[in-house]
Design a protein around this motif. Sequence first.
Motif, PDB file in Angstrom:
ATOM      1  N   UNK A  96      -5.119  -0.993   2.496  1.00 18.95           N
ATOM      2  CA  UNK A  96      -3.747  -0.494   2.609  1.00 18.95           C
ATOM      3  C   UNK A  96      -2.865  -1.005   1.471  1.00 18.95           C
ATOM      4  N   UNK A  97      -2.963  -2.290   1.176  1.00 17.55           N
ATOM      5  CA  UNK A  97      -2.157  -2.863   0.104  1.00 17.55           C
ATOM      6  C   UNK A  97      -2.569  -2.324  -1.257  1.00 17.55           C
ATOM      7  N   UNK A  98      -3.864  -2.164  -1.476  1.00 13.37           N
ATOM      8  CA  UNK A  98      -4.322  -1.609  -2.745  1.00 13.37           C
ATOM      9  C   UNK A  98      -3.963  -0.129  -2.849  1.00 13.37           C
ATOM     10  N   UNK A 104       1.381   3.870  -6.796  1.00 13.98           N
ATOM     11  CA  UNK A 104       2.447   3.535  -7.746  1.00 13.98           C
ATOM     12  C   UNK A 104       1.995   3.749  -9.187  1.00 13.98           C
ATOM     13  N   UNK A 105       0.742   3.432  -9.471  1.00  9.36           N
ATOM     14  CA  UNK A 105       0.240   3.619 -10.834  1.00  9.36           C
ATOM     15  C   UNK A 105       0.287   5.089 -11.252  1.00  9.36           C
ATOM     16  N   UNK A 160      -1.935  -7.543  -7.762  1.00 12.35           N
ATOM     17  CA  UNK A 160      -0.490  -7.650  -7.653  1.00 12.35           C
ATOM     18  C   UNK A 160       0.188  -8.203  -8.912  1.00 12.35           C
ATOM     19  N   UNK A 161      -0.415  -9.153  -9.629  1.00  9.48           N
ATOM     20  CA  UNK A 161       0.219  -9.557 -10.892  1.00  9.48           C
ATOM     21  C   UNK A 161       0.350  -8.404 -11.876  1.00  9.48           C
ATOM     22  N   UNK A 165       3.806  -7.005 -13.576  1.00  7.02           N
ATOM     23  CA  UNK A 165       3.935  -6.797 -15.022  1.00  7.02           C
ATOM     24  C   UNK A 165       4.556  -5.435 -15.326  1.00  7.02           C
ATOM     25  N   UNK A 166       4.207  -4.419 -14.541  1.00  3.28           N
ATOM     26  CA  UNK A 166       4.788  -3.088 -14.733  1.00  3.28           C
ATOM     27  C   UNK A 166       6.298  -3.134 -14.496  1.00  3.28           C
TER      28      UNK A 166
END
Length: 242
Positions: A96-98, A104-105, A160-161, A165-166
């Motif tokens: 779910x988190x991924x 978003x990408x 998540x890092x 960064x985005x």
Amino acid sequence: MATTENTGDSALARRRKAEKPKSSSTPRSASKLARQRDPDATKGRILEAAKREFSRAGLGGARVDSIAARAKANKRMIYHYFNSKEDLFTAVLEDSYLGIRAAERSLALDGLTPQDALDALVRFTWRYYLENPEFLTFVNSENLHKARHLRKSKALAQEYPRFIEIVQRIIDRGVADGVFRPGIDAVQLNITIAAISYYYLTNRYTGSIVYDRDLMAKDRLEERLEFNVETIRRLVRADPSA
């Protein structure tokens, strides 16, 4: 004489038919066997079934029997791929988190102006929460468990890092263009973007009573989205009075 020959031929045909090897499976059972032999497809069905079950009943109330029935798999396969119900819950959370990060990408924010990129992120977050209510359920559930499952995820630790960064690149481009104020922390900004959508939606039932308005009415949802966008714009704007 002809009758005897016909009878013999008939008996021989019956004997050959009886001796002919039978197919080991019907088309339906063959299809089922093929599904069972496709580990990726089986794991995918189990994950989807588990997502529905965990979002409905939580970790404590979810039943492996129900997940197996939904996935058209047996319990043995669930334990084979995921070891335990706890590990399956961890896999669902990670997926779910991924999932939201992957979505978003697809926005290609680096190709937009800083202002448009930030607006797109705010709008995306709102709509993703609306269209994937189980995600909010999982966030609530995992916070009750003090993130003990997410803490195990190496994939999240790597992913998540990259997302932060985005967000930081959007901020840096906005500062360089003179449209964003300097000193904005990307993590704090992302928390605020998530919070202004998350709180509204997770408190929609109590909020509708307290504020005496249907927070989930279409016009109220659009009103809230525009409020969120303007809130973030004002938060980052180089000239707050503009």
